[in-house]
Design a protein around this motif. Structure first.
Motif, PDB file in Angstrom:
ATOM      1  N   SER A 126       0.810  -1.216   0.000  1.00 57.42           N
ATOM      2  CA  SER A 126       0.000   0.000   0.000  1.00 57.42           C
ATOM      3  C   SER A 126       0.846   1.270   0.000  1.00 57.42           C
ATOM      4  O   SER A 126       0.385   2.326  -0.438  1.00 57.42           O
ATOM      5  N   VAL A 127       2.087   1.196   0.483  1.00 59.85           N
ATOM      6  CA  VAL A 127       2.899   2.413   0.549  1.00 59.85           C
ATOM      7  C   VAL A 127       3.524   2.745  -0.808  1.00 59.85           C
ATOM      8  O   VAL A 127       4.228   3.735  -0.946  1.00 59.85           O
ATOM      9  N   CYS A 128       3.272   1.891  -1.809  1.00 63.29           N
ATOM     10  CA  CYS A 128       3.973   2.025  -3.096  1.00 63.29           C
ATOM     11  C   CYS A 128       3.156   2.763  -4.161  1.00 63.29           C
ATOM     12  O   CYS A 128       3.540   2.780  -5.333  1.00 63.29           O
ATOM     13  N   ASP A 129       2.040   3.378  -3.770  1.00 61.56           N
ATOM     14  CA  ASP A 129       1.189   4.055  -4.763  1.00 61.56           C
ATOM     15  C   ASP A 129       1.971   5.059  -5.605  1.00 61.56           C
ATOM     16  O   ASP A 129       1.743   5.188  -6.800  1.00 61.56           O
ATOM     17  N   TYR A 130       2.874   5.802  -4.958  1.00 59.85           N
ATOM     18  CA  TYR A 130       3.602   6.851  -5.671  1.00 59.85           C
ATOM     19  C   TYR A 130       5.106   6.648  -5.550  1.00 59.85           C
ATOM     20  O   TYR A 130       5.867   7.587  -5.350  1.00 59.85           O
ATOM     21  N   CYS A 131       5.529   5.398  -5.649  1.00 60.78           N
ATOM     22  CA  CYS A 131       6.948   5.082  -5.467  1.00 60.78           C
ATOM     23  C   CYS A 131       7.735   5.385  -6.731  1.00 60.78           C
ATOM     24  O   CYS A 131       7.323   5.057  -7.833  1.00 60.78           O
ATOM     25  N   GLY A 132       8.884   6.020  -6.552  1.00 57.93           N
ATOM     26  CA  GLY A 132       9.756   6.299  -7.685  1.00 57.93           C
ATOM     27  C   GLY A 132      10.933   5.351  -7.726  1.00 57.93           C
ATOM     28  O   GLY A 132      11.882   5.579  -8.470  1.00 57.93           O
ATOM     29  N   GLY A 133      10.915   4.309  -6.929  1.00 54.70           N
ATOM     30  CA  GLY A 133      11.992   3.318  -6.993  1.00 54.70           C
ATOM     31  C   GLY A 133      12.652   3.007  -5.661  1.00 54.70           C
ATOM     32  O   GLY A 133      13.433   2.070  -5.572  1.00 54.70           O
ATOM     33  N   ARG A 134      12.348   3.831  -4.620  1.00 54.32           N
ATOM     34  CA  ARG A 134      12.946   3.495  -3.325  1.00 54.32           C
ATOM     35  C   ARG A 134      12.086   3.974  -2.166  1.00 54.32           C
ATOM     36  O   ARG A 134      11.713   5.139  -2.104  1.00 54.32           O
ATOM     37  N   LEU A 135      11.867   3.055  -1.246  1.00 56.55           N
ATOM     38  CA  LEU A 135      11.002   3.293  -0.091  1.00 56.55           C
ATOM     39  C   LEU A 135      11.341   4.572   0.664  1.00 56.55           C
ATOM     40  O   LEU A 135      10.462   5.365   1.008  1.00 56.55           O
ATOM     41  N   ASP A 136      12.633   4.788   0.932  1.00 60.06           N
ATOM     42  CA  ASP A 136      13.001   5.911   1.798  1.00 60.06           C
ATOM     43  C   ASP A 136      12.842   7.257   1.095  1.00 60.06           C
ATOM     44  O   ASP A 136      13.005   8.299   1.721  1.00 60.06           O
ATOM     45  N   LYS A 137      12.540   7.221  -0.207  1.00 62.22           N
ATOM     46  CA  LYS A 137      12.326   8.478  -0.932  1.00 62.22           C
ATOM     47  C   LYS A 137      10.861   8.742  -1.242  1.00 62.22           C
ATOM     48  O   LYS A 137      10.532   9.758  -1.862  1.00 62.22           O
ATOM     49  N   VAL A 138       9.980   7.848  -0.815  1.00 62.46           N
ATOM     50  CA  VAL A 138       8.549   8.027  -1.075  1.00 62.46           C
ATOM     51  C   VAL A 138       8.053   9.279  -0.348  1.00 62.46           C
ATOM     52  O   VAL A 138       8.334   9.463   0.834  1.00 62.46           O
ATOM     53  N   GLU A 139       7.318  10.125  -1.058  1.00 63.03           N
ATOM     54  CA  GLU A 139       6.819  11.382  -0.474  1.00 63.03           C
ATOM     55  C   GLU A 139       5.365  11.304  -0.040  1.00 63.03           C
ATOM     56  O   GLU A 139       4.926  12.061   0.814  1.00 63.03           O
ATOM     57  N   THR A 140       4.598  10.401  -0.669  1.00 66.27           N
ATOM     58  CA  THR A 140       3.194  10.191  -0.296  1.00 66.27           C
ATOM     59  C   THR A 140       2.971   8.703  -0.111  1.00 66.27           C
ATOM     60  O   THR A 140       2.990   7.987  -1.102  1.00 66.27           O
ATOM     61  N   PRO A 141       2.780   8.240   1.101  1.00 69.53           N
ATOM     62  CA  PRO A 141       2.826   8.919   2.401  1.00 69.53           C
ATOM     63  C   PRO A 141       4.225   9.479   2.693  1.00 69.53           C
ATOM     64  O   PRO A 141       5.189   9.041   2.055  1.00 69.53           O
ATOM     65  N   PRO A 142       4.335  10.427   3.647  1.00 69.17           N
ATOM     66  CA  PRO A 142       5.586  11.179   3.816  1.00 69.17           C
ATOM     67  C   PRO A 142       6.713  10.395   4.501  1.00 69.17           C
ATOM     68  O   PRO A 142       7.205  10.778   5.557  1.00 69.17           O
ATOM     69  N   ILE A 143       7.155   9.313   3.861  1.00 66.24           N
ATOM     70  CA  ILE A 143       8.214   8.472   4.442  1.00 66.24           C
ATOM     71  C   ILE A 143       9.543   9.222   4.449  1.00 66.24           C
ATOM     72  O   ILE A 143      10.287   9.214   5.431  1.00 66.24           O
ATOM     73  N   CYS A 144       9.838   9.872   3.325  1.00 69.32           N
ATOM     74  CA  CYS A 144      11.097  10.607   3.186  1.00 69.32           C
ATOM     75  C   CYS A 144      11.219  11.681   4.272  1.00 69.32           C
ATOM     76  O   CYS A 144      12.245  11.769   4.967  1.00 69.32           O
ATOM     77  N   GLU A 145      10.186  12.456   4.444  1.00 72.66           N
ATOM     78  CA  GLU A 145      10.188  13.504   5.481  1.00 72.66           C
ATOM     79  C   GLU A 145      10.307  12.903   6.872  1.00 72.66           C
ATOM     80  O   GLU A 145      11.000  13.441   7.738  1.00 72.66           O
ATOM     81  N   TYR A 146       9.578  11.822   7.088  1.00 72.92           N
ATOM     82  CA  TYR A 146       9.619  11.169   8.402  1.00 72.92           C
ATOM     83  C   TYR A 146      11.049  10.758   8.756  1.00 72.92           C
ATOM     84  O   TYR A 146      11.516  10.981   9.874  1.00 72.92           O
ATOM     85  N   LEU A 147      11.748  10.166   7.796  1.00 71.12           N
ATOM     86  CA  LEU A 147      13.112   9.692   8.073  1.00 71.12           C
ATOM     87  C   LEU A 147      14.041  10.862   8.384  1.00 71.12           C
ATOM     88  O   LEU A 147      14.947  10.753   9.220  1.00 71.12           O
ATOM     89  N   HIS A 148      13.785  11.978   7.729  1.00 67.78           N
ATOM     90  CA  HIS A 148      14.541  13.195   8.011  1.00 67.78           C
ATOM     91  C   HIS A 148      14.225  13.684   9.432  1.00 67.78           C
ATOM     92  O   HIS A 148      15.131  13.977  10.222  1.00 67.78           O
ATOM     93  N   ASP A 149      12.947  13.749   9.761  1.00 63.63           N
ATOM     94  CA  ASP A 149      12.535  14.247  11.072  1.00 63.63           C
ATOM     95  C   ASP A 149      12.969  13.313  12.198  1.00 63.63           C
ATOM     96  O   ASP A 149      13.379  13.766  13.267  1.00 63.63           O
ATOM     97  N   VAL A 150      12.853  12.016  11.975  1.00 61.57           N
ATOM     98  CA  VAL A 150      13.202  11.087  13.045  1.00 61.57           C
ATOM     99  C   VAL A 150      14.721  11.084  13.276  1.00 61.57           C
ATOM    100  O   VAL A 150      15.183  10.849  14.397  1.00 61.57           O
ATOM    101  N   SER A 151      15.491  11.397  12.253  1.00 62.49           N
ATOM    102  CA  SER A 151      16.940  11.544  12.439  1.00 62.49           C
ATOM    103  C   SER A 151      17.233  12.707  13.389  1.00 62.49           C
ATOM    104  O   SER A 151      18.088  12.597  14.277  1.00 62.49           O
TER     105      SER A 151
END
Lengths: 385, 385
Positions: free
Chosen positions: B50-75
């Motif tokens: 389900s997280v792959c709706d707008y995937c450009g090729g890598r999980l940690d760069k997905v923007e919708t849902p905001p995975i990329c931002e989350y990884l930045h914020d959690v760092s």
């Protein structure tokens, strides 16, 4: 935490409309929609480490919930001896490679292999030798070529650790002749891993009948399970290698790092078992729907790539007609995605017009006709611009 | 499928009462209960991939849902440079070991290390050298002993690949002095991995302040996430090694096998972020509750093991009094479990009476008092048999 300047609210309200509001044509998602009983089970088990209430030290032996029984039953369903939960097909492949190969060994695999097969063997410090497919337009993998590639490697004294075949590939949806490749592997004396990410759970698969020593299976891709979840199913003679246990912690299986899929996705995989066992019986009907889509859309200028007629639900089309329309439409390549969305259809990659991938797996005939009629209408409108 | 003789119905109706009907005292589960916003997010994302709706090729760069931002914020939240989702702390540890060590290297780790640290290093084909704890009754890990063990290995010309410390161990709930061990590792010139499975998400942790090069984090154990899910958070200088990409598929990170936690558990981790960031601020209150439990139960003959006073919510008690009662009660060792269950309390291992582990993390003071009062009552009743 406020000094961190993080907008936490954004993560509290994550929404998704696909599936609930749109007919989803994405092939990687069509086999992963949960039946209602599976959603109910997740409701019970969404808390962390929820499957461990009555754990005696190993996930695959847990009796409540019935994980141990499930693994026994699913082994029967797959025609194999032993099965373990994993995080997905890629993790299953790495487990097999890391267990049965020595560093530097060659993995012989088909030209349609998923990228994760290559990444897994690279992580396991192995080499690859590709059995090329026939190229455009069928991209067919010829089993006999496995024998040639193996012979060539042997002539050069290269160590072969594993034969890998992608049962159904994710590019063209070709169903490969696993039985024949398995026979060749057996004759040559090498273990045979069948990547079933797109097959097990969609169509009937009996591992031993296909001469497979290992099956790599995806729960989220094809067994109606939440992600990430999968299975590795093996023949008994490899249990000592693949399920070898730790020297310091003898109960724990090394390749599983003790336990793998310790939560909700595994529960959904189990809860969906009945649904999946039923649906594979209707595989002929799924193929019929797929061929109907191909027949209808080839009438408007789409051209199906891969083996004809279709033997699997994943369809890849060349779509020169969409490309033509994109030249004229002010939305350019996005017109197709946007027109589909207006009509409640999703899962086609945004902006693509030269080639598209789609699947109608599990949709009703009414939905299939709706999808076909709307694609036809979009193309007709586009032609009239 | 009917000829397989499988009772599919059993998997369709999997139920769990823990958490909803019982106060759960299991330390591995107390930090993994989902807040309501996280349950809602799972409802949106339980379908496979389900997280792959707008995937450009890598999980940690997905923007919708905001995975990329989350990884930045959690760092930022963790005081580290880069973070990736994993399937859990054990998988994070394996990723680090497999990236920064060479085969045969020694991992220097504490005597309280979780079994998965040993299994992970065995899978990575590494050796281990244990920094012994002080033994009964504190089982304290003395940071200075790390220097001794490292010196001994160097004297014997043994290659050291990694220093590992268990920030909070799962046996005694001791909070180790990470900053000191990290300082020693730095002085000696070795990379330092901190296993934060029981710390990050329960108490405030800043990786760089603790001199950590890598944090292994558990979502399901301590970050209010569905299982399986975790994080590996690293310092920038190790990004090239830990996040190295495939030769054949340059976008894909080898140790992640492309993508790791590609579904509902990661979504729950993200949705729980706000809840977790808030709750770590109340850590002092959690420690207070823990010490209250210890003080009260030591009055009736329980004896807390590990460092005193408690600095973490995981409590291990020696319970000779329960053992005495078990001799007299016709239910033997099961009396305690059963009496607790009658009173709506769960999570204590069935049949154990010599030692028990428990936690009241996240319970209200009212619930804590209820738990304490009921344990006292059970022991009093047992004494009167």
């Amino acid at each position: 935490m406020d000094e961190l300047n993080i907008n936490f609210d954004k993560y509290k309200n994550i929404r998704r409309t696909m599936g609930r509001e749109l007919i989803d044509l994405n092939p990687i998602q069509r086999g992963g929609e949960l039946p209602v009983e599976s959603k109910k089970a997740i409701y019970e088990y969404w808390d962390g480490y929820s499957v461990c209430d009555y754990c005696g030290g190993r996930l695959d032996k847990v009796e409540t919930p019935p994980i141990c029984e499930y693994l026994h039953d699913v082994s029967k369903f797959l025609g194999m001896d032993f099965t373990r939960p994993t995080h997905g097909a890629r993790e299953s492949k790495f487990i097999v490679m890391h267990s049965v190969c020595n560093e530097g060994d060659f993995v012989v695999l088909d030209g349609n292999a998923h990228y994760t097969s290559f990444v897994a063997l690279e992580r396991a410090k192995l080499n690859s030798e590709i059995v090329e497919h026939d190229g455009y337009p069928t991209f067919r993998v010829n089993p006999e070529k496995y024998a040639e590639v193996i012979d060539n490697l042997e002539d050069k004294n290269k160590p072969i650790g594993l034969i890998l075949l992608t049962h159904v590939d994710g590019n063209y949806g070709n169903l490969a002749d696993a039985e024949k490749v398995g026979k060749i592997a057996k004759q040559k004396g090498y273990p045979f891993l069948l990547n079933c990410a797109y097959s097990v759970g969609r169509l009937p698969v009996n591992g031993k009948k296909l001469n497979a020593d290992f099956l790599a299976i995806s729960g989220h891709k094809s067994m109606a399970s939440a992600s990430p979840c999968g299975l590795v199913s093996i023949k008994g003679e490899y249990a000592d290698k693949v399920f070898r246990t730790s020297k310091t912690h003898p109960v724990k299986e090394i390749e599983m790092l003790g336990c793998t899929s310790r939560g909700a996705p595994l529960i959904s995989l189990m809860a969906s078992f009945s649904h999946v066992a039923e649906r594979v019986k209707n595989w002929d009907n799924e193929v019929k729907k797929t061929r109907f889509v191909v027949d209808e859309l080839e009438k408007i200028g789409f051209n199906q790539l891969g083996i004809k007629p279709k033997q699997h639900d994943l369809i890849k089309f060349e779509t020169p007609i969409l490309d033509e329309i994109a030249q004229k439409d002010k939305r350019r390549g996005y017109f197709f995605y946007e027109e589909l969305k207006k009509r409640g259809i999703g899962g086609i990659k945004r902006g693509t017009t030269k080639e598209i991938k789609m699947s109608v797996y599990g949709l009703s005939w009414e939905q299939v006709r709706y999808v076909v009629d709307n694609i036809k209408e979009i193309v007709e409108q586009g032609n009239n611009i």
